[in-house]
Scaffold this motif. Structure first.
Motif, mmCIF file in Angstrom:
data_model
loop_
_atom_site.group_PDB
_atom_site.id
_atom_site.type_symbol
_atom_site.label_atom_id
_atom_site.label_comp_id
_atom_site.label_asym_id
_atom_site.label_seq_id
_atom_site.Cartn_x
_atom_site.Cartn_y
_atom_site.Cartn_z
ATOM 1 N N GLU A 297 0.667 -1.122 -0.120
ATOM 2 C CA GLU A 297 -0.061 0.040 0.020
ATOM 3 C C GLU A 297 0.978 1.278 0.337
ATOM 4 O O GLU A 297 0.747 2.286 -0.783
ATOM 5 N N VAL A 300 2.072 2.120 -4.114
ATOM 6 C CA VAL A 300 0.946 2.652 -4.372
ATOM 7 C C VAL A 300 0.786 3.630 -4.368
ATOM 8 O O VAL A 300 0.367 4.795 -5.142
ATOM 9 N N GLU A 301 0.530 4.465 -2.479
ATOM 10 C CA GLU A 301 1.343 4.918 -2.452
ATOM 11 C C GLU A 301 1.784 6.266 -3.451
ATOM 12 O O GLU A 301 1.232 7.865 -3.071
ATOM 13 N N TYR A 305 4.278 1.463 -10.737
ATOM 14 C CA TYR A 305 3.245 0.817 -11.771
ATOM 15 C C TYR A 305 3.388 0.112 -10.873
ATOM 16 O O TYR A 305 2.442 -0.982 -12.223
ATOM 17 N N LEU A 307 4.027 -4.235 -8.613
ATOM 18 C CA LEU A 307 4.225 -4.310 -7.713
ATOM 19 C C LEU A 307 4.861 -5.812 -7.471
ATOM 20 O O LEU A 307 4.341 -6.709 -8.232
ATOM 21 N N ALA A 399 -4.377 -5.456 -5.855
ATOM 22 C CA ALA A 399 -3.558 -5.125 -7.782
ATOM 23 C C ALA A 399 -4.649 -4.574 -8.040
ATOM 24 O O ALA A 399 -4.474 -3.349 -8.828
ATOM 25 N N GLU A 402 -6.479 -0.954 -7.278
ATOM 26 C CA GLU A 402 -5.744 0.428 -7.761
ATOM 27 C C GLU A 402 -4.738 -0.283 -9.119
ATOM 28 O O GLU A 402 -4.718 0.687 -9.109
ATOM 29 N N LYS A 404 -3.037 -2.230 -10.943
ATOM 30 C CA LYS A 404 -1.833 -1.769 -10.884
ATOM 31 C C LYS A 404 -0.935 -3.499 -11.576
ATOM 32 O O LYS A 404 -2.083 -4.672 -10.505
#
Length: 597
Positions: A297, A300-301, A305, A307, A399, A402, A404
């Motif tokens: 997380e 992501v913050e 692009y 994980l 993922a 978000e 991702k």
């Protein structure tokens, strides 16, 4: 009474002189300076009149034979420090390797850096002290303790070089890459260093020239030793050439070096590629415990692009996130079940794994996983201390939410595991059951790739650093490569085949800058919070700016070097005129006195 006055008056004058003399001269003076450097170099601390050496006899034969060892130890130690400093991107991996062998987590990379720095500082100090003694004209004598330590430094450095050439050859690749980035700055710094070196060099060369002229002048006064003096003159000229010619050749090469110098970070701004995307390596492991939901997380913050993670399979067939081949480093297994701390993670049931704490090693440990890591806030520290080992499905949910991409290494289970032969198919079925969009999965494992293509055609196939022909044959359009190997295997072939490149593991800003200037689309990093804030590559400059600095530096350095040589020549000329006038006066006085005798 007058007698007493005569005795008291000089004392009062002396006291007045001492009072008027600056306090620093009472403590520091030339004799104190000479005694200090002799004491440090020869371990002789008694103040005494040191014997000045004659020209060409700066020390005994034993000292002359040992001095090259001092120079060798200096060069080896400085080179080792340079290699290790430039390998800072690999410090965490080095610490992890030492942990695997010892079971103790510590900043071993920093300990090694400090140790090598001490060796380099010690040899540098002795070298500088020796040069200062030669400058003062004092005979060299290196104490036997220093000689022993110098030989020990050579042995230690030779051992480390053997390790580098045998086991860590990729460190030399890292050094080569760093030179691509820092080449313009090293070039300009080298010119500045040559200007500094020109001062003692000019002093020595002009001194030799003055001595040669004095000897040539004396030859006309004493023809009987003509042959001997001619030999001395030849030696002086040869010494001048041997010292001066390499200096000026090196200086010329430095002046012309940019003509053949290539640095990716020297280019026009309009040709600079877009900033590479980030894959969070195990999330954001400097902001949260690696391979935990908090870490992902945080990634992501900070604009990740994609994980990146590592997957193991529990004994009861649950895929979960874990990097190491045991649970010692990132869980509290030693507290819960110490006898099983070295057991492979795939031999535990998920019911047990889910009870382990996967965050206190990060938030409450006295030694953090990364050197120089910023302290956590109170809220983040509490949150990190409560993290658990996550399932693969939890990462997939994040993922999907978000949008991702996900890329992971798939670790095979232990030999006696029931899914030993079927673990790839099992993980593919788990991913498909999670309902994540298939294009968000970057499939990296090479095992059963044809099965994966048929079962999940939407997965983006990612290959390793393989030949372009094989990647094209397998219809792979993206590779995940170690940055050290890719730069030396060439990138043009992959770009020509429209193969996208992701580099791992890129943590240092200079290395990220090199990837950016080399038009790399994405990198995997631990340091996403720092690299994400970069608005342009570090050490970036345009060709026009570099050309301007280069020409300006060449002109200024040439002016300074000519001025330095002229100053020493002028100073030596004054001394030479004084010596000639003294010798003429002495000769006239001699001829005037001889008839009376």
């Amino acid at each position: 009474m007058p007698m007493k006055a005569n005795k008291i008056e000089p004392q009062s004058q002396t006291r007045k002189q001492k009072k008027d003399t600056p306090w620093i001269l009472h403590i520091f003076n030339h004799k104190c300076f000479v005694t200090t450097i002799i004491g440090c170099y020869s371990c002789h601390w008694k103040i005494r009149q040191e014997k000045k050496f004659k020209h060409g006899q700066c020390c005994s034969l034993r000292e002359r034979l040992f001095y090259p060892y001092l120079v060798i130890s200096f060069c080896m130690s400085v080179l080792l420090v340079f290699v290790w400093v430039e390998s800072s991107n690999e410090y965490n991996g080095f610490d992890w390797v030492i942990f695997i062998g010892t079971g103790l987590w510590f900043f071993w990379s920093i300990v090694l850096l400090s140790f090598l720095g001490i060796l380099a500082a010690y040899t540098s100090l002795l070298l500088v002290l020796g040069i200062l003694l030669l400058w003062e004209g004092i005979e060299l004598y290196l104490h036997w303790c220093h000689k022993t330590l110098i030989l020990l430094v050579i042995v230690i450095c030779s051992f480390f070089f053997w390790i580098l050439f045998t086991y860590w050859k990729d460190r030399w690749l890292t050094v080569g890459l760093s030179l691509q980035v820092f080449a313009p700055y090293i070039h300009l710094s080298s010119i500045a260093m040559m200007v500094i070196l020109s001062w003692p060099l000019a002093f020595y060369l002009i001194h030799l020239e003055g001595e040669a002229r004095i000897r040539r002048y004396q030859m006309t006064c004493n023809e009987r030793k003509r042959n001997k003096r001619c030999n001395v003159l030849t030696k002086l000229r040869a010494l001048q050439v041997a010292i001066g010619l390499p200096f000026f050749l090196i200086l010329l090469c430095l002046y012309l070096l940019p003509l053949g110098n290539f640095s990716p970070c020297v280019q026009e701004k309009n040709k600079l590629a877009p900033k590479p995307d980030f894959f969070g390596h195990r999330g954001a492991p400097m902001l949260g415990p690696e391979n935990t939901i908090m870490s992902f997380e945080k990634a992501v913050e900070h604009g990740a692009y994609g994980l990146e993670s590592d997957v193991h399979i529990s004994y009861d067939h649950v895929p979960f996130l874990m990097h190491d081949s045991d649970l010692r480093r990132t869980t509290n297994i030693k507290e819960v079940l110490p006898d099983a701390s070295l057991t492979h993670p795939s031999l535990f049931d998920w019911d047990f794994l889910s009870t382990l704490n996967a965050g206190k090693w990060f938030s409450h440990a006295p030694i953090k996983p990364f050197f120089g890591m910023k302290p956590l806030s109170k809220a983040d520290r509490e949150r990190a201390g409560n993290q658990k080992i996550p399932k693969l499905t939890e990462l997939l949910e994040l993922a999907q939410k978000e949008k991702k991409f996900v890329i992971f290494d798939l670790n095979g289970p232990a030999p006696n595991h029931s899914l030993r032969a079927l673990y790839v198919r099992h993980v593919v079925s788990i991913i498909l059951d999670s309902q994540i969009e298939q294009h968000l999965i970057f499939w990296l494992p090479n095992f059963e790739r044809e099965y994966v293509k048929k079962k999940a055609p939407g997965f983006q196939q990612v290959g390793r650093l393989l030949p372009v022909e094989r990647l094209t044959k397998e219809n792979i359009t993206r590779i995940n490569a170690d940055y050290k190997n890719l730069f030396y295997n060439g990138m043009r072939e992959y770009r020509a085949a429209n193969i996208s490149i992701n580099l791992y593991l890129v943590n240092e800003p200079w290395l990220f800058s090199l990837a950016w200037c080399s038009r790399i689309p994405s990198v995997t990093t631990d340091n996403i919070q720092v690299l994400n804030e970069m608005t342009q590559p570090s050490y970036f400059m345009t060709p026009k700016y570099y050309l301007l600095v280069w020409i300006l530096m060449d002109i200024l350095s040439a002016v300074f070097i000519v001025a330095i040589f002229y100053f020493h020549w002028w100073k030596e000329s004054k001394q030479e005129k004084f010596l000639k006038s003294t010798s003429i006066h002495t000769g006239t006085l001699f001829f005037a006195v001889t008839p009376s005798q």
